[in-house]
Motif scaffolding. Structure first.
Motif, short mmCIF file in Angstrom:
data_model
loop_
_atom_site.label_atom_id
_atom_site.label_comp_id
_atom_site.label_asym_id
_atom_site.label_seq_id
_atom_site.Cartn_x
_atom_site.Cartn_y
_atom_site.Cartn_z
N LEU A 105 0.83 -1.20 0.00
CA LEU A 105 0.00 0.00 0.00
C LEU A 105 0.87 1.25 0.00
CD1 LEU A 105 -2.65 -1.09 2.65
CD2 LEU A 105 -3.00 -0.92 0.19
N PRO A 106 0.36 2.34 -0.54
CA PRO A 106 1.11 3.60 -0.47
C PRO A 106 1.23 4.09 0.97
CG PRO A 106 -1.10 3.99 -1.33
CD PRO A 106 -0.92 2.50 -1.26
N GLY A 107 2.34 4.74 1.26
CA GLY A 107 2.51 5.37 2.56
C GLY A 107 2.71 4.42 3.73
N GLU A 108 3.18 3.20 3.47
CA GLU A 108 3.35 2.25 4.58
C GLU A 108 4.32 2.82 5.62
OE1 GLU A 108 3.75 -1.83 3.93
OE2 GLU A 108 2.42 -1.90 2.19
N GLY A 109 3.91 2.73 6.87
CA GLY A 109 4.72 3.25 7.96
C GLY A 109 4.60 4.74 8.17
N ARG A 110 3.67 5.41 7.45
CA ARG A 110 3.56 6.86 7.59
C ARG A 110 2.13 7.33 7.88
NH1 ARG A 110 6.59 6.74 2.79
NH2 ARG A 110 5.04 7.91 1.60
N TRP A 111 1.18 6.42 7.95
CA TRP A 111 -0.20 6.84 8.21
C TRP A 111 -0.36 7.26 9.67
CZ3 TRP A 111 -3.21 7.77 4.20
CH2 TRP A 111 -2.90 7.14 2.99
N GLY A 112 -1.10 8.35 9.88
CA GLY A 112 -1.35 8.81 11.24
C GLY A 112 -2.45 8.03 11.92
N THR A 113 -3.48 7.63 11.13
CA THR A 113 -4.62 6.89 11.66
C THR A 113 -5.03 5.84 10.66
OG1 THR A 113 -5.45 8.87 12.81
CG2 THR A 113 -7.00 7.06 12.52
#
Length: 239
Positions: free
Chosen positions: A115-123
Motif C-alpha cells: 500500500l502507499p505510505g506504509e509506515g507513515r499513516w497517522g490513523t
C-alpha cells in the motif's frame, strides 16, 4: 529467515450481491456461517452520508487517514470534505467506484497487499466490523501496526456484545451464497484488547448503539517521513 504470515482469503471480490446492494443503496445482505446463522450487514447506513456517530469518530483522527475496507466511501468522503489527507482501500470494485463518485480517493486493494505510505499513516480506520477482515485479529493488527507511523492511532469499531469468534462465512442476499467461503472474525472490545499485543489502549466508548476502541501502536522512533498529502498518495491514482 523469517516468513510473512499467509494472506487471509477474502470473499468480497466479485461478490455480485454486494455490488448489487451498493448500486441499490440497500440490502438485504448478510454474512452467512456454514451453520446457517446470518449476520445482517447495514448497507443503508454504509451508503448514506456520514452520520453524527461517524463524524464523532472522525473527529479523533490524527494525521493522514487510511480507511481499510472503506466500502462505498462515506467516511473517506467526509474526511476529504474536511480537507484531510485520506485514502480508502477495498477489494470490491463497486465500493471503490462509489467512493470515487463521492469525491474520495480509493484503491482496489487488500490491506495485506503493498500500500502507499506504509509506515507513515497517522490513523487507520477499521469501521463497520472490518476488525474481522481475514479472520485472524492478531495478523490484522500486526499488519495495521506496520502501516502506521510510530505512535500512530488505530480506531476500530467492535461488536456491540462481548464476543470473540472466527468462522467461515459466505456473502449472501438470503437467496443464495456467492463464491468460496472465507474467514471472518467478530470481536467485542475486550477481545480486541486481548489480541492487541504491542498496542497501548487509548480509549473505548459507546455511542448511538455502536462501540469503538482506539489503540496506539508501540514502536520505536524511526526516521520515516511524517505523513504528507504529497508523500502518501499523490503517486497513486484512484481506480
Amino acid at each position: 529467515m523469517t516468513t510473512s504470515p499467509p494472506v487471509p482469503r477474502t470473499g468480497w471480490t466479485g461478490a455480485d450481491p454486494y455490488a448489487a446492494a451498493l448500486r441499490a443503496g440497500h440490502g438485504p445482505l448478510f454474512l452467512r456461517r456454514t451453520d446457517g446463522w446470518l449476520l445482517p450487514l447495514d448497507v443503508e447506513r454504509w451508503c448514506a452520508r456520514a452520520d453524527p456517530v461517524d463524524r464523532s469518530v472522525l473527529d479523533r483522527c490524527e494525521g493522514a487517514v487510511l480507511d481499510v475496507g472503506c466500502g462505498p466511501g462515506r467516511l473517506v468522503a467526509e474526511l476529504a470534505a474536511r480537507g484531510r489527507t485520506v485514502l480508502g482501500i477495498d477489494v470490491s470494485a463497486a465500493a471503490v467506484d462509489h467512493t470515487v463518485r463521492l469525491g474520495g480517493q480509493a484503491l482496489r486493494r487488500s490491506v495485506f497487499e503493498p500500500l502507499p505510505g506504509e509506515g507513515r499513516w497517522g490513523t487507520v480506520l477499521l469501521m463497520d466490523g472490518n476488525v474481522g477482515i481475514g479472520g485472524d485479529p492478531r495478523v490484522l493488527l500486526g499488519r495495521v501496526a506496520r502501516l502506521l507511523a510510530p505512535g500512530g492511532l488505530l480506531i476500530a469499531e467492535t461488536a456491540p456484545v462481548d464476543v470473540d469468534e472466527r468462522a467461515d462465512v459466505h456473502l449472501t442476499d438470503a437467496r443464495e451464497a456467492v463464491g468460496a467461503p472465507f474467514r471472518w472474525a467478530r470481536l467485542g472490545t475486550p477481545a480486541l484488547l486481548r489480541h492487541a499485543r504491542g498496542w497501548e489502549p487509548e480509549a473505548q466508548w459507546e455511542t448511538g448503539g455502536r462501540r469503538f476502541a482506539a489503540l496506539r501502536v508501540r514502536r520505536a522512533s524511526s526516521s520515516a517521513e511524517p505523513p504528507k498529502s504529497t508523500a502518501v498518495i499523490s503517486s497513486q491514482r484512484a481506480r
